[in-house]
Write an enzyme that holds these catalytic residues in place. Structure first.
Site, PDB file in Angstrom:
ATOM      1  N   CYS A 106      -9.470   9.246   9.569  1.00  0.00           N
ATOM      2  CA  CYS A 106      -8.092   8.790   9.734  1.00  0.00           C
ATOM      3  C   CYS A 106      -8.059   7.290  10.010  1.00  0.00           C
ATOM      4  CB  CYS A 106      -7.405   9.619  10.817  1.00  0.00           C
ATOM      5  SG  CYS A 106      -5.626   9.374  10.935  1.00  0.00           S
ATOM      6  N   HIS A 126      -6.817   7.117   6.597  1.00  0.00           N
ATOM      7  CA  HIS A 126      -5.435   7.568   6.469  1.00  0.00           C
ATOM      8  C   HIS A 126      -4.717   6.540   5.590  1.00  0.00           C
ATOM      9  CE1 HIS A 126      -1.285   8.460   7.462  1.00  0.00           C
ATOM     10  NE2 HIS A 126      -1.723   9.651   7.847  1.00  0.00           N
TER      11      HIS A 126
END
Length: 189
Positions: A106, A126
């Protein structure tokens, strides 16, 4: 053969799924996982207000190394805290110099950028962390859900946590074990 060892660094604001799912999956594979609190041994408030109790402090865990993998969960605040920590920098630099696996998910890969680790590798993050990660052109970017380039393994977000965890298992203990762990999880193919 001695069990493989993993260090998961838990910072305030970490994304819960990106922390717990890799810990669970690695433990199912027989990997000895240490969850280390960046700020000590006290419970850590994560990004969605779930409290997670670390096994130990990062300071204590550091003395128990080296580890076969160092794992950095995401979460914006968690990644920022990892990025600002001199101890995280030291651990990542040691892991990189000894050619140990580093896995980040992420926003977690932005800590690699902050600490100048894995330059030249292909990474993913992400989608909202992509611009930050690509600032300075130190990495090439992949839209893959999980990307492994040498000893840097990255992934995109909460929805890729199982794939990320299984990729760590495969890297440390092999594809057969990853498949054994995956089967009872009833994951969508």
């Amino acid at each position: 053969m001695a069990s493989k060892r993993a260090l998961v660094i838990l910072a305030k604001g970490a994304e819960e799924m990106e922390t717990v799912i890799p810990v669970d999956v690695m433990r199912r594979a027989g990997i000895k996982v240490t969850v280390a609190g960046l700020a000590g041994k006290d419970p850590v408030q994560c990004s969605r207000d779930v409290m997670i109790c670390p096994d130990t402090s990062l300071e204590d865990a550091k003395t128990q190394g080296p580890y076969d993998v160092v794992v950095l969960p995401g979460g914006n605040l968690g990644a920022q805290n990892l990025s600002e920590s001199p101890m995280v920098k030291e651990i990542l630099k040691e892991q990189e110099s000894r050619k140990g696996l580093i896995a980040a998910i992420c926003a977690g890969p932005t800590a690699l950028l902050a600490h100048e680790v894995g330059f030249g590798c292909k990474v993913t993050t992400h989608p909202l962390a992509k611009d930050k990660m690509m600032n300075g052109s130190h990495y090439s970017y992949s839209e893959s859900r999980v990307e492994k380039d040498g000893l840097i393994l990255t992934s995109r977000g909460p929805g890729t946590s199982f794939e990320f965890a299984l990729a760590i298992v495969e890297a440390l203990v092999g594809k057969d074990m990853a498949n054994q762990v995956k089967a009872p999880l009833v994951l969508k193919d």
